[in-house]
Write a protein that holds these residues in place. Sequence first.
Motif, PDB file in Angstrom:
ATOM      1  N   PRO A 179       0.760  -1.298  -0.092  1.00  0.00           N
ATOM      2  CA  PRO A 179       0.177   0.150   0.063  1.00  0.00           C
ATOM      3  C   PRO A 179       0.933   1.115   0.068  1.00  0.00           C
ATOM      4  O   PRO A 179       0.247   2.272  -0.427  1.00  0.00           O
ATOM      5  N   ALA A 180       1.968   1.162   0.323  1.00  0.00           N
ATOM      6  CA  ALA A 180       2.926   2.362   0.445  1.00  0.00           C
ATOM      7  C   ALA A 180       3.789   2.551  -0.671  1.00  0.00           C
ATOM      8  O   ALA A 180       3.464   3.711  -1.407  1.00  0.00           O
ATOM      9  N   SER A 181       4.561   1.506  -1.215  1.00  0.00           N
ATOM     10  CA  SER A 181       5.498   1.644  -2.147  1.00  0.00           C
ATOM     11  C   SER A 181       4.935   1.309  -3.569  1.00  0.00           C
ATOM     12  O   SER A 181       5.222   1.952  -4.596  1.00  0.00           O
ATOM     13  N   ARG A 182       3.673   0.702  -3.790  1.00  0.00           N
ATOM     14  CA  ARG A 182       3.230   0.222  -4.826  1.00  0.00           C
ATOM     15  C   ARG A 182       3.890  -1.018  -5.719  1.00  0.00           C
ATOM     16  O   ARG A 182       3.411  -1.426  -6.490  1.00  0.00           O
ATOM     17  N   TYR A 183       5.221  -1.332  -4.996  1.00  0.00           N
ATOM     18  CA  TYR A 183       5.732  -2.575  -5.443  1.00  0.00           C
ATOM     19  C   TYR A 183       4.739  -3.705  -5.204  1.00  0.00           C
ATOM     20  O   TYR A 183       3.971  -3.440  -4.406  1.00  0.00           O
ATOM     21  N   ALA A 184       5.208  -4.751  -6.020  1.00  0.00           N
ATOM     22  CA  ALA A 184       4.133  -6.045  -5.740  1.00  0.00           C
ATOM     23  C   ALA A 184       4.564  -6.755  -4.426  1.00  0.00           C
ATOM     24  O   ALA A 184       5.781  -7.151  -4.276  1.00  0.00           O
ATOM     25  N   LEU A 185       3.579  -6.855  -3.684  1.00  0.00           N
ATOM     26  CA  LEU A 185       3.819  -7.826  -2.299  1.00  0.00           C
ATOM     27  C   LEU A 185       3.748  -9.068  -2.963  1.00  0.00           C
ATOM     28  O   LEU A 185       4.563  -9.926  -2.749  1.00  0.00           O
ATOM     29  N   VAL A 186       2.838  -9.473  -3.730  1.00  0.00           N
ATOM     30  CA  VAL A 186       2.742 -10.607  -4.490  1.00  0.00           C
ATOM     31  C   VAL A 186       1.983 -10.063  -5.957  1.00  0.00           C
ATOM     32  O   VAL A 186       1.146  -9.199  -5.876  1.00  0.00           O
ATOM     33  N   GLY A 187       2.719 -10.414  -7.157  1.00  0.00           N
ATOM     34  CA  GLY A 187       1.951 -10.254  -8.447  1.00  0.00           C
ATOM     35  C   GLY A 187       2.019 -11.427  -9.221  1.00  0.00           C
ATOM     36  O   GLY A 187       2.905 -12.263  -9.391  1.00  0.00           O
ATOM     37  N   VAL A 188       0.972 -11.918  -9.872  1.00  0.00           N
ATOM     38  CA  VAL A 188       0.839 -13.026 -10.624  1.00  0.00           C
ATOM     39  C   VAL A 188       0.671 -12.856 -12.017  1.00  0.00           C
ATOM     40  O   VAL A 188      -0.712 -12.336 -12.099  1.00  0.00           O
ATOM     41  N   MET A 189       1.267 -13.356 -13.042  1.00  0.00           N
ATOM     42  CA  MET A 189       0.759 -13.298 -14.366  1.00  0.00           C
ATOM     43  C   MET A 189       0.358 -14.597 -14.631  1.00  0.00           C
ATOM     44  O   MET A 189       1.256 -15.594 -14.780  1.00  0.00           O
ATOM     45  N   VAL A 190      -0.958 -14.634 -15.291  1.00  0.00           N
ATOM     46  CA  VAL A 190      -1.304 -15.987 -15.776  1.00  0.00           C
ATOM     47  C   VAL A 190      -1.396 -15.715 -17.374  1.00  0.00           C
ATOM     48  O   VAL A 190      -2.236 -14.846 -17.658  1.00  0.00           O
ATOM     49  N   ALA A 191      -0.979 -16.639 -18.213  1.00  0.00           N
ATOM     50  CA  ALA A 191      -1.204 -16.700 -19.586  1.00  0.00           C
ATOM     51  C   ALA A 191      -1.527 -17.812 -20.414  1.00  0.00           C
ATOM     52  O   ALA A 191      -0.760 -18.978 -19.940  1.00  0.00           O
ATOM     53  N   ARG A 192      -2.391 -17.989 -21.209  1.00  0.00           N
ATOM     54  CA  ARG A 192      -2.843 -19.008 -21.821  1.00  0.00           C
ATOM     55  C   ARG A 192      -2.687 -18.891 -23.448  1.00  0.00           C
ATOM     56  O   ARG A 192      -2.965 -17.714 -24.018  1.00  0.00           O
ATOM     57  N   THR A 193      -1.844 -19.519 -23.834  1.00  0.00           N
ATOM     58  CA  THR A 193      -1.597 -19.722 -25.420  1.00  0.00           C
ATOM     59  C   THR A 193      -1.689 -21.273 -26.031  1.00  0.00           C
ATOM     60  O   THR A 193      -0.978 -22.068 -25.464  1.00  0.00           O
ATOM     61  N   VAL A 201       5.160 -15.860 -10.626  1.00  0.00           N
ATOM     62  CA  VAL A 201       4.834 -15.232  -9.734  1.00  0.00           C
ATOM     63  C   VAL A 201       6.081 -14.240  -9.213  1.00  0.00           C
ATOM     64  O   VAL A 201       7.357 -14.559  -9.393  1.00  0.00           O
ATOM     65  N   THR A 202       5.733 -12.839  -9.046  1.00  0.00           N
ATOM     66  CA  THR A 202       6.672 -12.122  -8.438  1.00  0.00           C
ATOM     67  C   THR A 202       6.719 -11.408  -7.077  1.00  0.00           C
ATOM     68  O   THR A 202       5.495 -11.508  -6.694  1.00  0.00           O
ATOM     69  N   GLY A 203       7.306 -10.802  -6.539  1.00  0.00           N
ATOM     70  CA  GLY A 203       7.221 -10.264  -5.081  1.00  0.00           C
ATOM     71  C   GLY A 203       7.275 -11.263  -4.139  1.00  0.00           C
ATOM     72  O   GLY A 203       7.690 -10.983  -2.915  1.00  0.00           O
ATOM     73  N   ALA A 204       6.886 -12.412  -4.426  1.00  0.00           N
ATOM     74  CA  ALA A 204       6.698 -13.541  -3.115  1.00  0.00           C
ATOM     75  C   ALA A 204       8.115 -14.265  -2.868  1.00  0.00           C
ATOM     76  O   ALA A 204       8.469 -14.329  -1.641  1.00  0.00           O
ATOM     77  N   GLY A 205       8.854 -14.475  -3.907  1.00  0.00           N
ATOM     78  CA  GLY A 205      10.206 -14.977  -3.503  1.00  0.00           C
ATOM     79  C   GLY A 205      11.425 -14.056  -3.891  1.00  0.00           C
ATOM     80  O   GLY A 205      11.223 -12.883  -4.185  1.00  0.00           O
ATOM     81  N   GLY A 244       4.575 -11.681   6.054  1.00  0.00           N
ATOM     82  CA  GLY A 244       5.456 -12.852   6.309  1.00  0.00           C
ATOM     83  C   GLY A 244       5.296 -13.892   5.222  1.00  0.00           C
ATOM     84  O   GLY A 244       4.518 -13.492   4.209  1.00  0.00           O
ATOM     85  N   SER A 245       6.160 -14.840   5.304  1.00  0.00           N
ATOM     86  CA  SER A 245       6.159 -15.788   3.853  1.00  0.00           C
ATOM     87  C   SER A 245       4.947 -16.340   3.820  1.00  0.00           C
ATOM     88  O   SER A 245       4.348 -16.883   2.796  1.00  0.00           O
ATOM     89  N   ASP A 246       4.375 -16.919   5.196  1.00  0.00           N
ATOM     90  CA  ASP A 246       3.071 -17.666   4.993  1.00  0.00           C
ATOM     91  C   ASP A 246       1.867 -16.614   4.391  1.00  0.00           C
ATOM     92  O   ASP A 246       1.111 -17.291   3.623  1.00  0.00           O
ATOM     93  N   TYR A 247       2.019 -15.557   4.466  1.00  0.00           N
ATOM     94  CA  TYR A 247       0.819 -14.762   4.054  1.00  0.00           C
ATOM     95  C   TYR A 247       1.231 -14.535   2.613  1.00  0.00           C
ATOM     96  O   TYR A 247       0.383 -14.524   1.898  1.00  0.00           O
ATOM     97  N   ARG A 248       2.518 -14.165   2.287  1.00  0.00           N
ATOM     98  CA  ARG A 248       2.663 -14.329   0.760  1.00  0.00           C
ATOM     99  C   ARG A 248       2.291 -15.472   0.137  1.00  0.00           C
ATOM    100  O   ARG A 248       1.693 -15.721  -1.138  1.00  0.00           O
ATOM    101  N   ALA A 249       2.617 -16.744   0.716  1.00  0.00           N
ATOM    102  CA  ALA A 249       2.226 -17.983   0.028  1.00  0.00           C
ATOM    103  C   ALA A 249       0.813 -18.086  -0.310  1.00  0.00           C
ATOM    104  O   ALA A 249       0.347 -18.446  -1.372  1.00  0.00           O
ATOM    105  N   HIS A 250      -0.172 -17.615   0.842  1.00  0.00           N
ATOM    106  CA  HIS A 250      -1.392 -17.386   0.616  1.00  0.00           C
ATOM    107  C   HIS A 250      -1.852 -16.572  -0.277  1.00  0.00           C
ATOM    108  O   HIS A 250      -2.828 -16.978  -1.425  1.00  0.00           O
ATOM    109  N   LEU A 251      -1.055 -15.432  -0.420  1.00  0.00           N
ATOM    110  CA  LEU A 251      -1.656 -14.503  -1.629  1.00  0.00           C
ATOM    111  C   LEU A 251      -1.414 -14.937  -3.002  1.00  0.00           C
ATOM    112  O   LEU A 251      -1.955 -14.731  -3.972  1.00  0.00           O
TER     113      LEU A 251
END
Lengths: 264, 156
Positions: A179-193, A201-205, A244-251
């Motif tokens: 909420p402060a920096s706007r960087y991804a706490l977690v971001g997921v890109m899903v693509a189908r081709t 997944v970015t932000g989580a690891g 925390g890592s558990d919260y990120r995993a859930h996200l």
Amino acid sequence: MYDFIYHRATSIGDAQSIFKNSEDPVYLAGGMTVLPTMKQRLANPSDVIDLGKIDGLTGVERDGDEIVVRAMTTHAAVAASSEVAAAIPALAALADSVGDPHVRNRGTIGGSIANNDPAADYPAALVGLGGTVVTTSKEVAADDFFTGMFETVLEPGELITAVRFPVPEAAHYMKFPNPASRYALVGVMVARTGGVVRVAVTGAGPCVFRIGEMEAALAANFRPEVIENIVVAADGLNSDIHAGSDYRAHLVGVMASRAVAACG
Amino acid sequence: MTINVGATVNGKEVSAEVEARTLLVQYLRDHLGLTGTHVGCDTSQCGACVVHVDGQAIKSCTILAVQCEGANMVTIEGLADGDTLHPMQEAFRDNHGLQCGFCTPGMVMAAVDLVTRYPRPSEELVREQLEGNLCRCTGYHNIVKSVVAGAEAMAS
Ligand SMILES: Cc1cc2nc3c(=O)[nH]c(=O)nc-3n(C[C@H](O)[C@H](O)[C@H](O)COP(=O)(O)OP(=O)(O)OC[C@H]3O[C@@H](n4cnc5c(N)ncnc54)[C@H](O)[C@@H]3O)c2cc1C
Ligand code: FES
Ligand code: FES
């Protein structure tokens, strides 16, 4: 900020030759990472090589079934590109979610992926869409480009010149921004081709990663329910004052399901 | 290393001899005496330093003056037409869009830029677009009101 020798490169070759002949040089693209780092005296380069005036390094075009974004194209230009909006709206939305308008007016795609911040958005786009990074010496699949926290396969002096994104049938980027920096706490890109699905997944690891189990389940049946029970392990994920890592995993699971649902 | 940096600021040709590490905001404030542009955080977060460079809003604390060689820039001092305030400045005054006023130059410059991209912004869009501008005083409500009103005034 310590002082340095400033160079305004006139061509890619010029930039690389200045780099070779300098003691501890750094390339300057949008400066949204380099300059804050230098201001905090976390970096003290002897020479700063400005890429801003090199011709031919900006712009977006459609090339067959790919979108090509040149390295010095700003996040704002990607977000506003009609080519990107028509072919990969998820990429335009991702670019529009970076930082704030003023950061987007300066920050570039090349600088973002060269830097490979664990919370940056573009790595998820590159890996999720199965893109290719074009440099002055090679073409690398995104899967092989990002090697670790703030690390890539770029050699010293090597420059990214463009990024190529295959146009997917459907894609969506779901970001839970800090909420402060706007960087991804977690971001997921899903693509189908075709029959292939990618989940990045970015932000989580420490570095962008894919989730094979989700990809396989979605390739068989592209619906959010099929991944709802896939457990993402918290081991090795980032844990800091933001989450925390558990919260990120859930996200990760929540963002992935929402991204699939948004693909329609 | 010192370099001569020439540019157009608020319609005037300017130039100054500066160190390579001089930030645009220092160039404007210390070398040109244009102190309307503020430094709030100096860490690229707060937007008090926003100016327009070649038609784009940027944070002047996060760009080198030398990168702006030859650029056409507008700062808060360049918005008013003589004694007549720019409609966005007038809207901030009318709507009590400032208290201490420290963030205001950056807010106004960001607001003018956002209206060029979104001529009739909703309140929600204004809030989203002011992501890069922080205010310690107002709680934002009156800033958002000001921007919406300023956009209306700019359109008419
Ligand atoms: C307030 C703020 C908020 C932000 N929020 C986000 C966010 O939400 N999401 C996000 O993803 N990012 C965010 N960023 C980072 C932003 O996206 C930057 O644009 C990005 O990290 C760096 O890009 P740049 O063009 O500014 O590169 P620079 O800072 O100029 O360079 C970064 C690094 O890349 C190297 N480099 C640059 N271009 C090339 C090239 N073509 N080839 C090889 N090496 C190169 C440089 O030498 C340097 O080491 C934020 C930044 C700020 C200041
Ligand atoms: S002083 Fe530039 S963003 Fe705060
Ligand atoms: S009015 Fe005081 S910081 Fe905004």
